[in-house]
Enzyme design. Structure first.
Site, PDB file in Angstrom:
ATOM      1  N   TRP A 118       0.858  -1.187   0.000  1.00 13.93           N
ATOM      2  CA  TRP A 118       0.000   0.000   0.000  1.00 13.93           C
ATOM      3  C   TRP A 118       0.893   1.234   0.000  1.00 13.93           C
ATOM      4  CZ3 TRP A 118      -0.305   3.809   3.913  1.00 13.93           C
ATOM      5  CH2 TRP A 118      -1.152   4.874   3.549  1.00 13.93           C
ATOM      6  N   GLU A 136      -2.817  -2.868  -2.647  1.00 13.83           N
ATOM      7  CA  GLU A 136      -4.000  -2.346  -1.947  1.00 13.83           C
ATOM      8  C   GLU A 136      -4.352  -0.950  -2.461  1.00 13.83           C
ATOM      9  OE1 GLU A 136      -3.382  -2.108   2.290  1.00 13.83           O
ATOM     10  OE2 GLU A 136      -5.323  -1.147   2.651  1.00 13.83           O
ATOM     11  N   LYS A 142      -6.732   2.655  -2.568  1.00 16.71           N
ATOM     12  CA  LYS A 142      -7.372   3.557  -1.605  1.00 16.71           C
ATOM     13  C   LYS A 142      -7.943   4.726  -2.385  1.00 16.71           C
ATOM     14  CE  LYS A 142      -6.483   5.712   2.862  1.00 16.71           C
ATOM     15  NZ  LYS A 142      -5.587   5.740   4.009  1.00 16.71           N
ATOM     16  N   ASP A 162      -9.418  -2.949   0.974  1.00 13.53           N
ATOM     17  CA  ASP A 162      -9.576  -2.505   2.359  1.00 13.53           C
ATOM     18  C   ASP A 162     -10.984  -1.924   2.459  1.00 13.53           C
ATOM     19  OD1 ASP A 162      -9.636  -0.609   4.594  1.00 13.53           O
ATOM     20  OD2 ASP A 162      -7.486  -0.994   4.786  1.00 13.53           O
ATOM     21  N   HIS A 205     -11.613   1.824   2.340  1.00 14.44           N
ATOM     22  CA  HIS A 205     -10.981   2.606   1.272  1.00 14.44           C
ATOM     23  C   HIS A 205     -11.880   2.906   0.089  1.00 14.44           C
ATOM     24  CE1 HIS A 205      -6.535   1.618   2.477  1.00 14.44           C
ATOM     25  NE2 HIS A 205      -7.243   2.175   3.451  1.00 14.44           N
ATOM     26  N   HIS A 262      -8.468  -6.333   3.618  1.00 13.33           N
ATOM     27  CA  HIS A 262      -8.146  -5.626   4.854  1.00 13.33           C
ATOM     28  C   HIS A 262      -9.489  -5.258   5.445  1.00 13.33           C
ATOM     29  CE1 HIS A 262      -3.753  -4.000   4.908  1.00 13.33           C
ATOM     30  NE2 HIS A 262      -3.841  -5.307   5.043  1.00 13.33           N
ATOM     31  N   ASP A 286     -12.703   8.859   7.730  1.00 16.49           N
ATOM     32  CA  ASP A 286     -11.541   8.106   8.180  1.00 16.49           C
ATOM     33  C   ASP A 286     -11.878   6.617   8.220  1.00 16.49           C
ATOM     34  OD1 ASP A 286      -9.025   7.648   9.080  1.00 16.49           O
ATOM     35  OD2 ASP A 286      -9.363   8.337  11.128  1.00 16.49           O
ATOM     36  N   ASP A 311     -10.262   2.522   9.534  1.00 14.41           N
ATOM     37  CA  ASP A 311      -9.452   1.924  10.598  1.00 14.41           C
ATOM     38  C   ASP A 311     -10.047   1.958  11.996  1.00 14.41           C
ATOM     39  OD1 ASP A 311      -7.395   1.321   8.714  1.00 14.41           O
ATOM     40  OD2 ASP A 311      -6.822   3.421   8.772  1.00 14.41           O
ATOM     41  N   ASP A 327      -7.399  -4.788   9.637  1.00  7.86           N
ATOM     42  CA  ASP A 327      -6.664  -3.517   9.564  1.00  7.86           C
ATOM     43  C   ASP A 327      -7.439  -2.414  10.271  1.00  7.86           C
ATOM     44  OD1 ASP A 327      -4.975  -1.454   8.994  1.00  7.86           O
ATOM     45  OD2 ASP A 327      -5.441  -1.345   6.855  1.00  7.86           O
TER      46      ASP A 327
HETATM   47  C1  RNT Z   1      -3.699   2.562   4.965  1.00  3.95           C
HETATM   48  C2  RNT Z   1      -3.795   1.126   4.560  1.00  3.95           C
HETATM   49  C3  RNT Z   1      -2.704   0.287   5.097  1.00  3.95           C
HETATM   50  C4  RNT Z   1      -2.394   0.644   6.519  1.00  3.95           C
HETATM   51  C5  RNT Z   1      -1.190  -0.024   7.035  1.00  3.95           C
HETATM   52  C6  RNT Z   1      -0.804   0.424   8.399  1.00  3.95           C
HETATM   53  O1  RNT Z   1      -4.776   3.280   4.593  1.00  3.95           O
HETATM   54  O2  RNT Z   1      -5.028   0.628   4.955  1.00  3.95           O
HETATM   55  O3  RNT Z   1      -3.038  -1.045   4.943  1.00  3.95           O
HETATM   56  O4  RNT Z   1      -3.457   0.440   7.357  1.00  3.95           O
HETATM   57  O5  RNT Z   1      -0.163   0.211   6.130  1.00  3.95           O
HETATM   58 ZN    ZN Z   2      -5.381  -1.436   4.745  1.00  4.87          ZN
END
Ligand code: RNT
Ligand code: ZN
Length: 417
Positions: A185, A226, A228, A259, A262, A286, A294, A296, A326
């Site tokens: 990523w 990955e 985003k 993810d 994302h 992820h 945001d 995570d 993640d």
């Molecule tokens: C960031 C990505 C990536 C991170 C890691 C820590 O937006 O999701 O996977 O979470 O690199």
């Molecule tokens: Zn991620």
């Protein structure tokens, strides 16, 4: 705990009435491995001891005490957390979560020597390890760009980082007897409208080509890219958008990594799996939770997670889809965050395994959408918690939220801050 036994017995009978075999579901669940993200334990800081600020748009807010300050502490925390999550799972590292630093050896030259104790630890625990290069939180991330930066020296540094982390991953895979997944990523992007979108993507492609030119056996290493849509500070443009990653992965026989934080909030990663699966051998996830702008956040057992788990389960994709977690939250106990999120992932998978699928598919075949909807909704309140708690007891982990007492005790013993 006689009442838990009774509950399980009754629940099994109810599920049997829907042609769902509870024991078979539990067996399948026990075979599913999550890739637990190590970076929940250190707030994505890594252990290079160089005071790199967290950059690349990853933000970890909160200053709950107890952050792991070195790899030993992180392993101690992981050991504790893994024992509160049913099943056997692998662990994924970020490329700066080293055990050890050596003078003048930076990320472009990391080797297995920087990660030796991780390897021994995983071998002891009999678990697999995954890894991801860290293209952020380093002075070589210039104006937010790494592999697509116009300066060839900056690109070179990051290309070498990518290569060294793949080499380390391949060694993990070989030594542990389970292929490591190496996930790429890159945070590269612009806060505001670019004047030139193309050159960055062209350079990104060239850099990735150089990195992936080194081939490793499939049973040692698999790679993923990955995407985003946007990040904090890269609101207008990301180099590695969804289309870029999908096509790059497809053309180069890599995995794409979706993810769940994302994408646009109304986009569904659950829906993407069956669209992409016919064209890809494997997919990495992820699993995360976006909140407004945001991502995570700790996983909740919500509809989004349930939908995703269902898609993983119904086509028997479990060999094809790798489930990485993640999220990072430093406003609550970090071990609790790990455990709550991972348990929720497993609960969602179990719920999916217990779905009266045959009946639902039959209704659909008969174009009977009313009964399909009725059963979909009623299935949501079948007594799945009784089966979950049975599984926790079977695997010797705490039922309900009883793990919190243990986490509190562990926390009290700590003298880290
Ligand atoms: C960031 C990505 C990536 C991170 C890691 C820590 O937006 O999701 O996977 O979470 O690199
Ligand atoms: Zn991620």
């Amino acid at each position: 705990m006689e009442y838990l036994d009774k509950m399980f017995e009754i629940a099994s009978e109810i599920y049997a009435g829907y042609n769902v075999d509870v024991d078979a579901a539990l067996k399948k669940l026990a075979g599913i491995e999550l890739s637990i993200h190590a970076w929940q334990g250190d707030d994505v800081v890594g252990f290079e001891n160089s005071n790199h600020a967290l950059t690349g748009g990853c933000q970890v807010t909160g200053n709950y005490p107890g952050r792991a300050r070195n790899a030993d502490e992180l392993r101690e925390d992981l050991d504790f957390a893994l024992d509160l999550i049913p099943g056997r799972h692998r662990v994924c590292l970020q490329g700066h979560q080293v055990d050890k630093m050596f003078p003048k050896v930076d990320r472009d030259a990391f080797s297995i020597d920087n990660f030796r104790n991780w390897l021994d630890w995983a071998a002891d625990r009999k678990i697999g390890l995954d890894i991801a290069p860290a293209f952020y939180s380093h002075e070589k991330l210039d104006h937010g760009f790494s592999l697509s930066h116009p300066d060839p020296d900056i690109r070179k540094f990051w290309i070498e980082h990518g290569k060294s982390i793949r080499r380390i991953g391949a060694e993990f895979g070989q030594k542990l007897g389970s292929p490591a997944i190496c996930n790429f990523w890159m945070p590269d992007g612009f806060k505001d409208i670019p004047a030139d979108r193309y050159s960055f993507r062209q350079r990104m492609t060239e850099s990735l080509d150089l990195i992936f030119a080194e081939k490793y056996p499939d049973n040692h290493l698999r790679d993923a890219v990955e995407s985003k849509l946007f990040g904090i500070g890269t609101e207008s443009y990301t180099v590695t958008s969804n289309e870029f990653c999908l096509l790059y992965a497809r053309n180069n026989n890599l995995m794409v990594c979706f993810d769940t934080g994302h994408f646009h909030p109304t986009e569904s990663v659950a829906d993407k799996l069956s669209a992409v699966a016919p064209f890809m051998n494997e997919i990495l996830l992820h699993v995360s939770r976006g909140v407004r702008w945001d991502s995570d956040h700790v996983l909740l057992l919500n509809d989004e997670l349930s939908d995703l788990a269902r898609e993983i389960i119904i086509y028997n994709y479990s060999g094809k889809i790798h489930i990485g977690l993640d999220y990072f939250d430093a406003s609550i106990n970090r071990i609790a965050a790990w455990v709550i999120g991972a348990r929720n992932m497993l609960k969602a998978l179990l719920k999916a395994l217990l779905e009266p699928r045959l009946q639902l598919v039959n209704y659909e075949k008969q174009w009977d959408f009313s009964r399909r909807l009725a059963l979909q909704e009623e299935a949501k309140v079948l007594p799945f918690a009784a089966v979950w708690n049975h599984y926790c007891r079977q695997t010797d982990v705490p039922t309900f939220d009883n793990y919190m007492e243990l986490i509190r005790k562990y926390e009290k013993k700590q003298t880290r801050d």
